[in-house]
Design an enzyme around this catalytic site. Structure first.
Site, PDB file in Angstrom:
ATOM      1  N   CYS B 246       1.007   9.571  -2.649  1.00  0.00           N
ATOM      2  CA  CYS B 246       0.394   8.581  -3.456  1.00  0.00           C
ATOM      3  C   CYS B 246       0.078   8.099  -2.877  1.00  0.00           C
ATOM      4  O   CYS B 246       0.117   7.967  -1.284  1.00  0.00           O
ATOM      5  CB  CYS B 246       1.774   7.498  -4.087  1.00  0.00           C
ATOM      6  SG  CYS B 246       1.743   5.905  -4.112  1.00  0.00           S
ATOM      7  N   CYS B 249       2.449   4.726  -1.728  1.00  0.00           N
ATOM      8  CA  CYS B 249       3.992   4.803  -0.862  1.00  0.00           C
ATOM      9  C   CYS B 249       4.182   6.805  -0.676  1.00  0.00           C
ATOM     10  O   CYS B 249       5.435   7.092   0.320  1.00  0.00           O
ATOM     11  CB  CYS B 249       4.622   4.741  -1.971  1.00  0.00           C
ATOM     12  SG  CYS B 249       5.225   6.022  -3.871  1.00  0.00           S
TER      13      CYS B 249
END
Lengths: 266, 321
Positions: B246, B249
């Site tokens: 991601c 994150c």
């Protein structure tokens, strides 16, 4: 071309039909049809349109329920069983293992949106085949046996000619090694040269695999070539039956005489 | 006085919109579905104040499941802040007056469209799916009478024909969402259009209920039920996802949405589960693009939230019912 002789060992008929009757309301579909079919034997059913041939075939194959009668099949596991009294799962299981049904129109018997390989593989997967490589190899093998090139394995049947579709339908049906094949006008709608090839192929497969078959047709040439025995139907009744050559060469019933003499000689 | 109390006093709505007899009927279907895992139970689906394809099935199941003490979370493709999720959440805030949350762990009932939350669900949670087409065999066999017979006789060879076709055309099983599963060795079930990445999570501690409003079917998977994705011996099932981490994150274990950023071909991958992403960033995880521009919180609701809506509109060909 020999029908099994009476007196040979193991003379349990593969299929016994007793008094099979199917009515459409007050009208007769077929009435009181009885015969025995022995292993390896090919039975032809001829008659004009509306004589009840297809009704009889569908009633035997369990596609619709007859009103009276028995259809006793010699199952591998339990010996002779009345298929009409079987539970539906049993009958459907029979329909995709020991039985096969070749429709007149290949479109009725094929999945037109599924590739040729998938069509042939469907019965294998339906009886538990879960190995892609093996399924595909068998599909390729069967395409070869019905004279369709390997390279067409991923093509959809809609891209095939009528004759190829019919051969594909036959491959799809025979892949699980059935013992009894029902055929409804397998050569209907095909031109004569394609018919000849298809008949040649069918004759080869029937002899090679020792299949029993019931072939419904209005084409006397088809039964002359394929069938050991013949039943002639008119208005839902069997009017004459016997060895194919005997019935065709020496017809006894007036209707059979008419039928035989109606064939155009070229 | 809450909206719900006002409505109730005015006599306009029952708790959670549906009348008690309707909820009773739906609960019977749910109980039957739980008793026969994977079996599609017909129910008398009601007209809901939203169009078919927007979650009418899921909303009815949620309405029949909610109690005044419940905490509701609604997600759409994993996100709490997209149109479908926002409007259904508002609907229940208004008609049931229940507490709502965006945090997966705090919710007791979660209605979802096309995703299973990344966080592991527990025994005291209920997951409600919106289902467009409940019949896994539908596109192979159009006749309802025939598909019912196939279910009752366990004739599932056709399902493998579809997978066979995938392999023969694409070289591997290309079905990537609504991947068919077999429940408790009996019924083949459509898990709704969740990505096949989520399929292994179908064996979970929470109760899973599936509602298809237009098709009038409810089915269920009880806790800890065996759910097996169909496959071939030589082409085993694989739970796939985009091969990235991601960008916000840095999570490598979550399902990702691909977001196009400009016309020059730059793109980013973000968790489709917004709550999972937010909680990870709150815990200090930072991805490749996590620090550029705005602080993490604004990045999610601004840039990424905006882009996700774009991503969603691409996917709405597969509507939820």
């Amino acid at each position: 071309m020999m029908a099994p002789q009476v007196g040979e060992q193991d003379m349990t008929p593969l299929l016994q039909v007793n008094g099979l009757t199917k009515m459409y309301g007050a009208r007769i579909g077929c009435r009181d049809v009885s015969f025995d079919l022995y292993p390896g034997e090919v039975m032809g059913i001829v008659g004009e349109s509306g004589s009840g041939k297809s009704t009889l075939l569908n009633a035997m194959a369990g596609h619709h329920a007859p009103d009276r009668g028995e259809v006793i099949f010699d199952t591998r596991a339990d010996g002779p069983q009345d298929t009409l009294k079987m539970s539906e799962p049993e009958r459907r299981m029979l329909g995709r293992t020991d039985w096969a049904f070749v429709h007149q129109h290949a479109r009725d018997g094929l999945r037109m949106s599924v590739s040729a390989g998938g069509n042939i593989g469907e019965r294998l997967m339906a009886v538990g085949g879960r190995h892609y490589g093996e399924i595909r190899a068998q599909a390729a093998d069967w395409l070869g046996r019905v004279e369709i090139s390997d390279s067409r394995i991923d093509d959809r049947p809609s891209a095939f000619s009528g004759g190829m579709q019919q051969r594909l339908q036959i491959a799809r049906n025979l892949v699980t090694g059935p013992r009894l094949v029902f055929m409804d006008e397998p050569t209907g709608g095909l031109d004569v040269s394609v018919q000849a090839r298809l008949l040649d192929l069918l004759r080869g497969l029937v002899r090679e695999m020792g299949l029993s078959a019931i072939i419904v047709t209005h084409d006397l040439a088809v039964v002359r070539l394929l069938a050991d025995r013949l039943m002639v139907m008119k208005d839902g009744h069997v009017v004459e039956s016997g060895l194919t050559d005997q019935v065709l060469d020496d017809p006894q019933h007036a209707y059979t005489q008419l039928l035989v003499s109606s064939v155009l000689q070229v | 006085m809450t909206d719900h109390q006002k409505l109730a006093e005015a006599g306009d709505y029952n708790f959670a919109y549906l009348d008690e007899q309707t909820k009773r009927m739906i609960r019977r279907a749910i109980l039957k579905g739980l008793a026969v895992p994977g079996y599609q139970v017909p129910f008398a689906s009601r007209e809901m104040p939203m169009p078919y394809g927007w979650g009418t099935g899921g909303v009815q199941v949620t309405a029949a499941t909610l109690t005044p003490d419940d905490t509701l979370k609604v997600i759409d493709q994993g996100a709490d802040d997209t149109t479908n999720a926002v409007s259904i959440r508002k609907f229940f805030q208004r008609t049931a007056g229940v507490a709502t949350t965006e945090e997966t762990q705090k919710a007791s009932v979660i209605q979802t469209r096309h995703r299973i939350p990344e966080a592991t669900l527990s025994e005291d949670q209920v997951l409600v799916y919106q289902v467009p087409i409940p019949e896994p065999l539908r596109f192979l066999e159009p006749r309802e009478t025939e598909t019912r017979k196939m279910h009752s006789l366990e004739e599932y060879g056709l399902m493998h024909v579809k997978l066979y076709e995938d392999i023969s055309q694409h070289g591997d099983i290309a079905t990537s969402y609504a991947y068919p599963v077999k429940v408790e060795d009996r019924y083949v079930m459509d898990p709704s259009p969740i990505p096949k990445f989520d399929n292994p999570k179908l064996e979970m501690a929470a109760i899973q209920l599936f509602g298809a409003g237009r098709e009038q079917r409810i089915y269920a998977v009880p806790p800890y039920t065996r759910v097996v994705s169909l496959d071939f011996e030589d082409y085993p099932f694989e739970a796939s996802k985009a091969d990235h981490a991601c960008d916000l994150c840095a999570a490598e274990d979550s399902y990702l949405d691909e977001v196009i950023l400009d016309d020059a071909g730059s793109r980013m991958f973000v968790c489709s589960d917004t709550d999972y992403c937010r909680s990870r960033r709150a815990a200090g995880h930072v991805g490749r693009l996590g620090e550029t521009g705005q602080p993490a919180e604004a990045g999610q609701s601004g840039e990424a939230g905006q882009s996700e809506k774009t991503g969603q509109s691409e996917k709405t060909g597969e509507e939820a019912a």
